[in-house]
Motif scaffolding. Structure first.
Motif, PDB file in Angstrom:
ATOM      1  N   ALA A 149       0.832  -1.206   0.000  1.00 17.07           N
ATOM      2  CA  ALA A 149       0.000   0.000   0.000  1.00 17.07           C
ATOM      3  C   ALA A 149       0.865   1.253   0.000  1.00 17.07           C
ATOM      4  CB  ALA A 149      -0.938   0.000   1.205  1.00 17.07           C
ATOM      5  N   LYS A 152       2.352   1.632  -3.418  1.00 12.93           N
ATOM      6  CA  LYS A 152       1.338   2.110  -4.371  1.00 12.93           C
ATOM      7  C   LYS A 152       1.198   3.625  -4.261  1.00 12.93           C
ATOM      8  CE  LYS A 152      -1.675  -2.011  -4.653  1.00 12.93           C
ATOM      9  NZ  LYS A 152      -1.740  -2.140  -6.120  1.00 12.93           N
ATOM     10  N   THR A 153       1.174   4.123  -3.040  1.00 14.66           N
ATOM     11  CA  THR A 153       1.078   5.569  -2.820  1.00 14.66           C
ATOM     12  C   THR A 153       2.278   6.281  -3.424  1.00 14.66           C
ATOM     13  OG1 THR A 153      -0.084   5.154  -0.738  1.00 14.66           O
ATOM     14  CG2 THR A 153       0.805   7.367  -1.056  1.00 14.66           C
ATOM     15  N   LEU A 176      -8.282   0.056  -7.796  1.00  9.51           N
ATOM     16  CA  LEU A 176      -7.987  -0.392  -6.434  1.00  9.51           C
ATOM     17  C   LEU A 176      -9.233  -0.957  -5.774  1.00  9.51           C
ATOM     18  CD1 LEU A 176      -5.722   2.548  -5.187  1.00  9.51           C
ATOM     19  CD2 LEU A 176      -4.984   0.219  -5.681  1.00  9.51           C
ATOM     20  N   CYS A 260      -3.723  10.247  -2.477  1.00  6.08           N
ATOM     21  CA  CYS A 260      -3.120   8.948  -2.824  1.00  6.08           C
ATOM     22  C   CYS A 260      -3.021   8.048  -1.597  1.00  6.08           C
ATOM     23  CB  CYS A 260      -1.736   9.162  -3.440  1.00  6.08           C
ATOM     24  SG  CYS A 260      -1.749  10.046  -5.014  1.00  6.08           S
ATOM     25  N   SER A 264      -4.788   4.239  -1.160  1.00  4.77           N
ATOM     26  CA  SER A 264      -4.014   3.038  -0.833  1.00  4.77           C
ATOM     27  C   SER A 264      -4.374   2.483   0.537  1.00  4.77           C
ATOM     28  CB  SER A 264      -2.513   3.349  -0.889  1.00  4.77           C
ATOM     29  OG  SER A 264      -2.119   3.693  -2.187  1.00  4.77           O
ATOM     30  N   TRP A 267      -7.515   0.477   0.282  1.00  8.07           N
ATOM     31  CA  TRP A 267      -7.163  -0.817  -0.338  1.00  8.07           C
ATOM     32  C   TRP A 267      -6.570  -1.754   0.712  1.00  8.07           C
ATOM     33  CZ3 TRP A 267      -2.431  -3.292  -0.709  1.00  8.07           C
ATOM     34  CH2 TRP A 267      -2.368  -4.381  -1.571  1.00  8.07           C
ATOM     35  N   GLY A 455       4.895   7.806   0.808  1.00  4.53           N
ATOM     36  CA  GLY A 455       3.717   7.064   1.266  1.00  4.53           C
ATOM     37  C   GLY A 455       3.308   7.455   2.672  1.00  4.53           C
ATOM     38  N   VAL A 458      -0.014   6.297   5.407  1.00  6.32           N
ATOM     39  CA  VAL A 458      -0.594   4.961   5.261  1.00  6.32           C
ATOM     40  C   VAL A 458      -0.343   4.119   6.501  1.00  6.32           C
ATOM     41  CG1 VAL A 458      -0.548   2.804   3.954  1.00  6.32           C
ATOM     42  CG2 VAL A 458      -0.401   4.998   2.748  1.00  6.32           C
TER      43      VAL A 458
END
Length: 470
Positions: A149, A152-153, A176, A260, A264, A267, A455, A458
């Motif tokens: 995750a 992905k971000t 996603l 973003c 993520s 997800w 990221g 997250v």
């Protein structure tokens, strides 16, 4: 990278061994390590090619030190032609398996999408344990999801604005959602106009790319709490008519970092199967210049009816968040927590540095729990407190509120207090604002974080939710 748990009794033919070192005492290669001036310190690393060993130092038995150590070792490993490595886990490393796995996967990350020559080297990491217990297997699985995750971000944040504009962000959200089996609704500018979300609508109206309001929903059976995550999704910010200096425009693809992170995180929450109903709201907008651009001196009306005097079109993220926060509270009832994430102010970076998130809100206990979750997850965070005197700085003589303060000081706090105007009374104690302007995007490698998107947001959010289960 493929990471495996391998029992000590099983056969293993890894090409090289990674050894995490806190002290040189008792090491077989201590003499040569001393000759090479290797020290058991964070980010100290040496490759002994003949012995097929990578030695890397760490100073503390905590998440950050161990995650940095394994990330440093993985980077060294990537410079060799070896394809597999093993680490023999002692009790300390088993107890810090999360840091070991996440440090490896986050440290391995490279953004090479725009490189003409790409390396597609596949590597494998075998973690040698005495016994593969269900607890260790669970930590491995969860850490892989969380790391994925975060990465992905990072990729979304690093993608160039020409390739990642509001409709693309909406498409990514739908992909996603499909992968995680959650719902996704996307609304355009007609919806914003119809629902009187004119603060958000005004920010994006000069762009050739239509603004998008994205709503992800994860609703497991028997959910114990209801949580809303709201993200600033400025896919590019030129500053609008209050145009940024050219140097300050470089890197503004990062202004979508909050949105973003929300995508993520939703997800990951679904993949982890957390027992909470979670909604993700993202305002995907591009702030550009043109004949139709909103202007300084304009008076905008937000979804909750409050009027906003625009004195600087580069203070646009808070306008987008204002309507997104109102949308969330109007559409979702009985909320337990509402968190927003934004690369909102340069003032926050000045105040707490480029590696730390500024956390604001009205609930002291909630803010401190958020800071604690951040620190335990491997992120840095601190609280920034509201006060009655700075509140006066965003008062407008011609509207309900001004989008910038009348003072150059305390800009991160006044931005957070601006957002507080769009939190309904029943949710005041349930809301936190995360200003991730510093850590979301740094143009140099730091620890296990690469150049560019990190990221941010997250891991600390997932940790906060996991703490609710405990």
């Amino acid at each position: 990278m493929k990471i495996n748990l391998v029992e000590k009794s099983a056969k293993n033919s890894s090409d090289i061994e990674i050894v995490l070192v806190k002290t040189l005492d008792g090491l077989k290669d201590s003499e040569i390590l001393e000759i090479l001036d290797f020290k058991a310190k964070d980010e100290s690393c040496v490759l002994l090619a003949e012995s097929k060993k990578i030695y890397v130092g760490f100073e503390e038995n905590d998440y950050d030190s161990i995650a940095i150590a394994i990330a440093t070792a993985i980077k060294k490993f990537q410079t060799t032609k070896f394809k597999s490595a093993k680490i023999k886990l002692c009790e300390v490393l088993e107890n810090n398996l999360k840091a070991l796995v996440e440090g490896a996967l986050l440290g391995e990350y490279k953004f090479t999408h725009y490189k003409s020559e790409k390396e597609n080297k596949k590597i494998e990491l075998n973690l040698i344990v005495k016994e593969k217990t269900p607890e260790l297997e669970k930590v491995l699985k969860e850490s892989k999801i969380i790391s994925k995750a975060v990465n992905k971000t990072r990729t979304m944040v690093n993608t160039a604005p020409a390739d990642f504009y509001p409709s693309v962000m909406a498409e990514v959200a739908q992909e996603l959602a499909k992968d995680a089996n959650i719902s996704c609704e996307v609304y355009g500018e007609k919806y914003l106009e119809k629902n009187k979300m004119m603060a958000m609508h005004s920010v994006g109206r000069a762009s050739i790319h239509e603004s998008k309001l994205i709503h992800l929903s994860y609703k497991p059976k028997n959910a114990t709490k209801k949580i809303v995550l709201v993200g600033k999704g400025l896919t590019y910010d030129s500053g609008g008519l209050s145009l940024k200096p050219s140097d300050s425009m470089v890197g503004m693809k990062m202004d979508k970092s909050g949105g973003c992170a929300v995508l993520s995180t939703l997800w990951a929450i679904a993949k982890l199967g957390l027992p909470f109903e979670v909604h993700g709201i993202v305002g995907a907008v591009e702030n550009m210049i043109g004949g139709n651009a909103y202007k300084p001196d304009d008076i905008l009306k937000a979804k909750n009816g409050k009027t906003i005097e625009v004195r600087n079109t580069d203070a646009e993220g808070r306008l987008v968040l204002a309507d997104c926060l109102c949308f969330a509270q109007d559409e979702i009832k009985d909320i337990d927590y509402i968190f927003d994430y934004a690369t909102l102010t340069g003032a926050c970076v000045v105040g707490v540095g480029q590696y730390t998130t500024g956390i604001m809100g009205n609930n002291e206990i909630l803010k401190r729990n958020a800071v604690l979750s951040a620190l335990k997850s491997g992120e840095y965070a601190t609280t920034l407190d509201f006060n009655r005197y700075l509140k006066k700085a965003i008062k407008s003589e011609v509207a309900d509120i001004c989008n910038v303060a009348n003072t150059r000081y305390g800009g991160a706090i006044t931005a957070g207090m601006f957002l507080d105007n769009f939190i309904y009374d029943e949710n005041k104690e349930k809301w936190i604002h995360f200003d991730i302007a510093g850590p979301a995007y740094v143009e140099s490698v730091w620890g296990y974080n690469p150049h560019g998107g990190s990221g941010a947001g997250v891991r600390m959010t997932i940790k906060f939710l996991q703490n609710l289960i405990d």
